[in-house]
Write a protein that holds these residues in place. Structure first.
Motif, PDB file in Angstrom:
ATOM      1  N   SER A 195       0.158   1.231  15.845  1.00 52.06           N
ATOM      2  CA  SER A 195      -1.061   1.419  15.065  1.00 52.06           C
ATOM      3  C   SER A 195      -2.088   0.312  15.292  1.00 52.06           C
ATOM      4  O   SER A 195      -3.282   0.580  15.475  1.00 52.06           O
ATOM      5  N   ALA A 196      -1.665  -0.948  15.257  1.00 51.46           N
ATOM      6  CA  ALA A 196      -2.626  -2.053  15.386  1.00 51.46           C
ATOM      7  C   ALA A 196      -3.376  -1.981  16.705  1.00 51.46           C
ATOM      8  O   ALA A 196      -4.584  -2.255  16.762  1.00 51.46           O
ATOM      9  N   GLU A 197      -2.685  -1.613  17.774  1.00 51.15           N
ATOM     10  CA  GLU A 197      -3.331  -1.491  19.086  1.00 51.15           C
ATOM     11  C   GLU A 197      -4.292  -0.315  19.110  1.00 51.15           C
ATOM     12  O   GLU A 197      -5.418  -0.417  19.628  1.00 51.15           O
ATOM     13  N   ARG A 198      -3.893   0.809  18.534  1.00 52.99           N
ATOM     14  CA  ARG A 198      -4.762   1.987  18.516  1.00 52.99           C
ATOM     15  C   ARG A 198      -6.034   1.718  17.717  1.00 52.99           C
ATOM     16  O   ARG A 198      -7.143   2.058  18.152  1.00 52.99           O
ATOM     17  N   ILE A 199      -5.884   1.099  16.541  1.00 58.93           N
ATOM     18  CA  ILE A 199      -7.052   0.835  15.702  1.00 58.93           C
ATOM     19  C   ILE A 199      -7.953  -0.212  16.340  1.00 58.93           C
ATOM     20  O   ILE A 199      -9.184  -0.144  16.232  1.00 58.93           O
ATOM     21  N   LEU A 200      -7.363  -1.183  17.046  1.00 60.50           N
ATOM     22  CA  LEU A 200      -8.162  -2.196  17.738  1.00 60.50           C
ATOM     23  C   LEU A 200      -9.082  -1.559  18.770  1.00 60.50           C
ATOM     24  O   LEU A 200     -10.195  -2.054  19.018  1.00 60.50           O
ATOM     25  N   ASN A 201      -8.655  -0.463  19.373  1.00 56.99           N
ATOM     26  CA  ASN A 201      -9.464   0.205  20.401  1.00 56.99           C
ATOM     27  C   ASN A 201     -10.518   1.137  19.828  1.00 56.99           C
ATOM     28  O   ASN A 201     -11.258   1.768  20.582  1.00 56.99           O
ATOM     29  N   GLU A 202     -10.599   1.220  18.500  1.00 57.05           N
ATOM     30  CA  GLU A 202     -11.653   1.996  17.859  1.00 57.05           C
ATOM     31  C   GLU A 202     -12.912   1.157  17.710  1.00 57.05           C
ATOM     32  O   GLU A 202     -12.863  -0.074  17.632  1.00 57.05           O
ATOM     33  N   ALA A 203     -14.059   1.810  17.639  1.00 59.08           N
ATOM     34  CA  ALA A 203     -15.301   1.112  17.296  1.00 59.08           C
ATOM     35  C   ALA A 203     -15.291   0.831  15.800  1.00 59.08           C
ATOM     36  O   ALA A 203     -14.820   1.667  15.019  1.00 59.08           O
ATOM     37  N   PRO A 204     -15.794  -0.320  15.365  1.00 58.82           N
ATOM     38  CA  PRO A 204     -16.421  -1.389  16.142  1.00 58.82           C
ATOM     39  C   PRO A 204     -15.441  -2.471  16.590  1.00 58.82           C
ATOM     40  O   PRO A 204     -15.839  -3.429  17.225  1.00 58.82           O
ATOM     41  N   PRO A 241       0.839  -1.203   0.000  1.00 57.87           N
ATOM     42  CA  PRO A 241       0.000   0.000   0.000  1.00 57.87           C
ATOM     43  C   PRO A 241       0.873   1.251   0.000  1.00 57.87           C
ATOM     44  O   PRO A 241       1.873   1.306   0.723  1.00 57.87           O
ATOM     45  N   LEU A 242       0.498   2.222  -0.785  1.00 61.93           N
ATOM     46  CA  LEU A 242       1.235   3.488  -0.818  1.00 61.93           C
ATOM     47  C   LEU A 242       0.668   4.417   0.252  1.00 61.93           C
ATOM     48  O   LEU A 242      -0.076   5.355  -0.021  1.00 61.93           O
ATOM     49  N   VAL A 243       1.022   4.121   1.487  1.00 64.46           N
ATOM     50  CA  VAL A 243       0.540   4.883   2.638  1.00 64.46           C
ATOM     51  C   VAL A 243       1.733   5.473   3.366  1.00 64.46           C
ATOM     52  O   VAL A 243       2.879   5.093   3.131  1.00 64.46           O
ATOM     53  N   ASP A 244       1.454   6.392   4.283  1.00 63.39           N
ATOM     54  CA  ASP A 244       2.513   6.998   5.081  1.00 63.39           C
ATOM     55  C   ASP A 244       2.608   6.413   6.482  1.00 63.39           C
ATOM     56  O   ASP A 244       3.604   6.600   7.174  1.00 63.39           O
ATOM     57  N   ASP A 245       1.555   5.720   6.920  1.00 61.15           N
ATOM     58  CA  ASP A 245       1.568   5.038   8.216  1.00 61.15           C
ATOM     59  C   ASP A 245       0.607   3.863   8.138  1.00 61.15           C
ATOM     60  O   ASP A 245      -0.162   3.751   7.175  1.00 61.15           O
ATOM     61  N   PRO A 246       0.600   2.970   9.134  1.00 54.42           N
ATOM     62  CA  PRO A 246      -0.183   1.737   9.000  1.00 54.42           C
ATOM     63  C   PRO A 246      -1.677   1.863   9.293  1.00 54.42           C
ATOM     64  O   PRO A 246      -2.406   0.871   9.160  1.00 54.42           O
ATOM     65  N   ASP A 247      -2.171   3.028   9.715  1.00 58.58           N
ATOM     66  CA  ASP A 247      -3.552   3.111  10.192  1.00 58.58           C
ATOM     67  C   ASP A 247      -4.562   2.612   9.155  1.00 58.58           C
ATOM     68  O   ASP A 247      -5.465   1.822   9.475  1.00 58.58           O
ATOM     69  N   LYS A 248      -4.447   3.065   7.930  1.00 56.96           N
ATOM     70  CA  LYS A 248      -5.373   2.630   6.880  1.00 56.96           C
ATOM     71  C   LYS A 248      -5.239   1.126   6.634  1.00 56.96           C
ATOM     72  O   LYS A 248      -6.235   0.436   6.359  1.00 56.96           O
ATOM     73  N   VAL A 249      -4.035   0.616   6.748  1.00 52.10           N
ATOM     74  CA  VAL A 249      -3.790  -0.820   6.547  1.00 52.10           C
ATOM     75  C   VAL A 249      -4.569  -1.637   7.567  1.00 52.10           C
ATOM     76  O   VAL A 249      -5.243  -2.620   7.224  1.00 52.10           O
ATOM     77  N   TYR A 250      -4.503  -1.237   8.840  1.00 56.59           N
ATOM     78  CA  TYR A 250      -5.157  -2.019   9.885  1.00 56.59           C
ATOM     79  C   TYR A 250      -6.671  -1.826   9.897  1.00 56.59           C
ATOM     80  O   TYR A 250      -7.406  -2.754  10.254  1.00 56.59           O
ATOM     81  N   ARG A 251      -7.146  -0.657   9.505  1.00 55.64           N
ATOM     82  CA  ARG A 251      -8.601  -0.488   9.410  1.00 55.64           C
ATOM     83  C   ARG A 251      -9.181  -1.389   8.328  1.00 55.64           C
ATOM     84  O   ARG A 251     -10.346  -1.789   8.410  1.00 55.64           O
ATOM     85  N   ALA A 252      -8.390  -1.697   7.325  1.00 59.82           N
ATOM     86  CA  ALA A 252      -8.830  -2.640   6.295  1.00 59.82           C
ATOM     87  C   ALA A 252      -8.590  -4.084   6.703  1.00 59.82           C
ATOM     88  O   ALA A 252      -9.311  -4.981   6.266  1.00 59.82           O
ATOM     89  N   LEU A 253      -7.585  -4.314   7.560  1.00 58.99           N
ATOM     90  CA  LEU A 253      -7.201  -5.676   7.921  1.00 58.99           C
ATOM     91  C   LEU A 253      -8.159  -6.323   8.918  1.00 58.99           C
ATOM     92  O   LEU A 253      -8.506  -7.503   8.778  1.00 58.99           O
ATOM     93  N   TYR A 254      -8.610  -5.587   9.923  1.00 60.99           N
ATOM     94  CA  TYR A 254      -9.470  -6.199  10.931  1.00 60.99           C
ATOM     95  C   TYR A 254     -10.746  -6.803  10.336  1.00 60.99           C
ATOM     96  O   TYR A 254     -11.122  -7.932  10.716  1.00 60.99           O
TER      97      TYR A 254
END
Length: 435
Positions: free
Chosen positions: A321-330, A191-204
Motif C-alpha cells: 500500500s505505501a508504495e502504491r499510494i506514494l505513486n499517486e499524485a501529489p 483506524p477501523l479500516v480494511d486495508d492500509p490505503d486510507k492510512v497512508y493517504r493521511a500519513l504522507y
C-alpha cells in the motif's frame, strides 16, 4: 501445577519488584488448537517485593508493547513510572514478549530457514503472528494465571497498550470483552479500516509537515541532504552487515521525526555524513554503523514483513500500500528520490513509518524473506475488530490518549474509532509525542 506455584521459574529482583521469568506453551494456530504445533511465549512477571506472598489474590496488569515485532524490555526499576503506579493500585504486572519477538519463539530470517524448507511453509507460519493470535496468547495466559480464583472480577485483566499495543487492545475487546476490566491506550487507537490505503493517504501529508519543521529548524541540512543523496545515488554503499545504503533507505531516517528528539537525532546523522563526504569523500564506518543501528528492520523483521498486515481485515490484502499510494499524485512529486528529477534548490523529503518493496533488497536480513514478504502482501486477512461488540461494551472502562501531531497514528482516524467504542474516554493533547 499452577504457574504461580512453580518454584523452578527463574527469578531475581530489581528495585521495587521481584521478577519471575515465565514461559507458556501456546498453539501456533488457534483455529486448529487441538492439532497445532506449540510455540513458546515469554512473560516477565513483576510483583512488589513486599507482596510476593499475595500473588494468587492480586489482579493482573498486562502491558502490550508497540511495534509490531518488538520485544518488551525489562525495566531497570519498578520504583518509578507506570509500573510504580500499577503497584500502588494493587496490581502485579505482566510484560509480554509478543509471539515472534524477544524470547517468544523469535522470528528472524535464520530461524525461519532452520525450521522450514519452502516459502509456502514460511508464509503459512507467519500468518499466525498478528494481533488476533497475540491476543489469544494473552487470554490463554490470563486463564492459567487466574486458575482457581472464585471471584470473577479477580480473573479480569487491566491492559495498557502503547502504539501497536493499542491495536491489540481493540482486538482483545472485540474477542474477549468479558476478560477485561480496564483498558488504557497511549498513542495507539487504531483506524477501523480494511486495508492500509486510507492510512497512508493521511500519513504522507503529516510526514510532509514534519519535513517542513525539520528543515525550518536545520536549514543548512537542505544542502547537506542533497549532497548525501547525490552521493548515495551515484555510488554503491555497503553497510557493515552487508545491506545497501541506497538514497531511499537513507531517507527512511525520517521515521524518527515522530518521536521526542527525532529531529535532532536525524540532524546529527546528516551532519556527520556530510562532514564525512567533505573530509573523506565517502561515508565513514562510524556513520554507516550509526545508520544501520538506527534502522531496526534488520533486527525486528516482523516490523517490515507484517507491518501493513496490521491494517488488513475482512479478506483484504495490503498489496504494498505505501508504495502504491506514494505513486499517486501529489505524493509522487513531493516525495521524489530519483536524482534526475531533483532540483538544486529543492529540499529532499524524508519518509517515515512506511514499508516499501525496495527494502527487501537493501536490508540484509530482509533479503532471504523477499518472496515470503511479497506473498504476504497479497494475502487476504481475517477479521481483527468486531464493531458490533465494540458498540455494545459493558462492564469495562476504556480510555486512551491521542496526540494532535502524531506521525504514526492518524488522530482523525483515532477519533472515529473512539466514537465506535462504547464509553471510550479519549484525551487529545499536544503535550506529548508518540514516543
Amino acid at each position: 501445577m499452577h504457574p504461580l506455584d512453580n518454584t523452578n521459574v527463574e527469578s531475581f529482583t530489581i528495585p521495587g519488584a521481584k521478577v519471575f521469568d515465565r514461559y507458556f506453551q501456546c498453539p501456533l494456530d488457534y483455529a486448529n488448537e487441538a492439532t497445532s504445533r506449540k510455540i513458546k511465549v515469554f512473560v516477565r512477571h513483576l510483583v512488589p517485593v513486599d507482596k510476593v506472598s499475595e500473588m494468587k489474590r492480586m489482579p493482573f496488569f498486562l502491558y502490550l508493547q508497540g511495534g509490531p515485532g518488538f520485544e518488551c524490555a525489562l525495566p531497570s526499576s519498578a520504583s518509578s513510572g507506570w509500573v510504580k503506579v500499577a503497584f500502588e493500585k494493587g496490581y502485579q504486572v505482566l510484560l509480554l514478549d509478543q509471539r515472534g519477538t524477544g524470547f517468544s519463539t523469535q522470528i528472524a530470517a535464520e530461524s525461519l530457514e532452520a525450521q522450514f524448507h519452502t516459502d509456502d511453509e514460511k508464509v503459512d507460519y507467519l500468518m499466525n503472528f498478528r494481533a488476533d493470535s497475540i491476543v489469544k496468547d494473552c487470554e490463554l495466559i490470563r486463564k492459567r494465571l487466574t486458575a482457581g480464583r472464585t471471584d470473577k472480577e479477580e480473573t479480569r485483566l487491566t491492559l495498557l497498550g502503547q502504539s501497536f499495543g493499542g491495536f491489540c487492545i481493540l482486538t482483545y475487546l472485540s474477542l474477549f470483552p468479558k476478560s477485561i476490566q480496564n483498558a488504557y491506550i497511549t498513542g495507539g487507537v487504531p483506524p477501523l479500516v480494511d486495508d492500509p490505503d486510507k492510512v497512508y493517504r493521511a500519513l504522507y501529508p503529516r510526514i510532509l509537515k514534519k519535513n517542513v519543521l525539520y528543515y525550518n529548524k536545520f536549514p543548512a541540512d537542505i544542502a547537506r541532504v542533497q549532497k548525501i543523496h547525490k552521493y548515495l545515488s551515484t555510488n554503491g554503499v555497503t553497510l557493515p552487515n552487508g545491506g545497501n545504503l541506497s538514497a531511499r533507505r537513507f531517507l527512511q531516517l525520517g521515521l524518527a521525526f515522530g518521536g521526542s528528539g527525532g529531529y535532532d537525532a536525524v540532524h546529527a546523522i546528516v551532519q556527520s555524513a556530510a562532514n564525512d563526504l567533505d573530509r573523506l569523500g565517502k561515508l565513514s564506518f562510524r556513520t554507516l554503523s550509526t545508520i544501520q543501528t538506527t534502522q531496526s528492520w534488520d533486527t525486528n523483521v516482523i516490523y517490515a514483513i507484517l507491518h501493513e498486515a496490521i491494517y488488513c481485515q475482512n479478506k483484504h490484502s495490503s498489496r504494498w500500500s505505501a508504495e502504491r499510494i506514494l505513486n499517486e499524485a501529489p505524493f509522487s512529486k513531493i516525495f521524489e528520490w530519483r536524482l534526475e528529477n531533483l532540483y538544486d534548490n529543492r529540499p529532499i523529503y524524508f519518509t517515515g513509518e512506511m514499508i516499501y518493496p525496495f527494502m527487501l533488497d537493501d536490508y540484509a536480513e530482509l533479503r532471504p524473506l523477499k518472496n515470503v514478504a511479497n506473498r504476504l502482501a497479497e494475502t487476504r486477512w481475517g477479521q481483527l475488530y468486531d464493531i458490533h461488540v465494540l458498540n455494545n461494551l459493558e462492564g469495562v472502562q476504556v480510555a486512551g490518549v491521542s496526540y494532535f501531531d502524531d506521525m504514526y497514528v492518524d488522530r482523525k482516524l483515532s477519533e472515529h474509532t473512539a466514537s465506535e467504542v462504547k464509553g471510550f474516554q479519549q484525551w487529545i493533547t499536544n503535550e506529548y509525542a508518540h514516543k
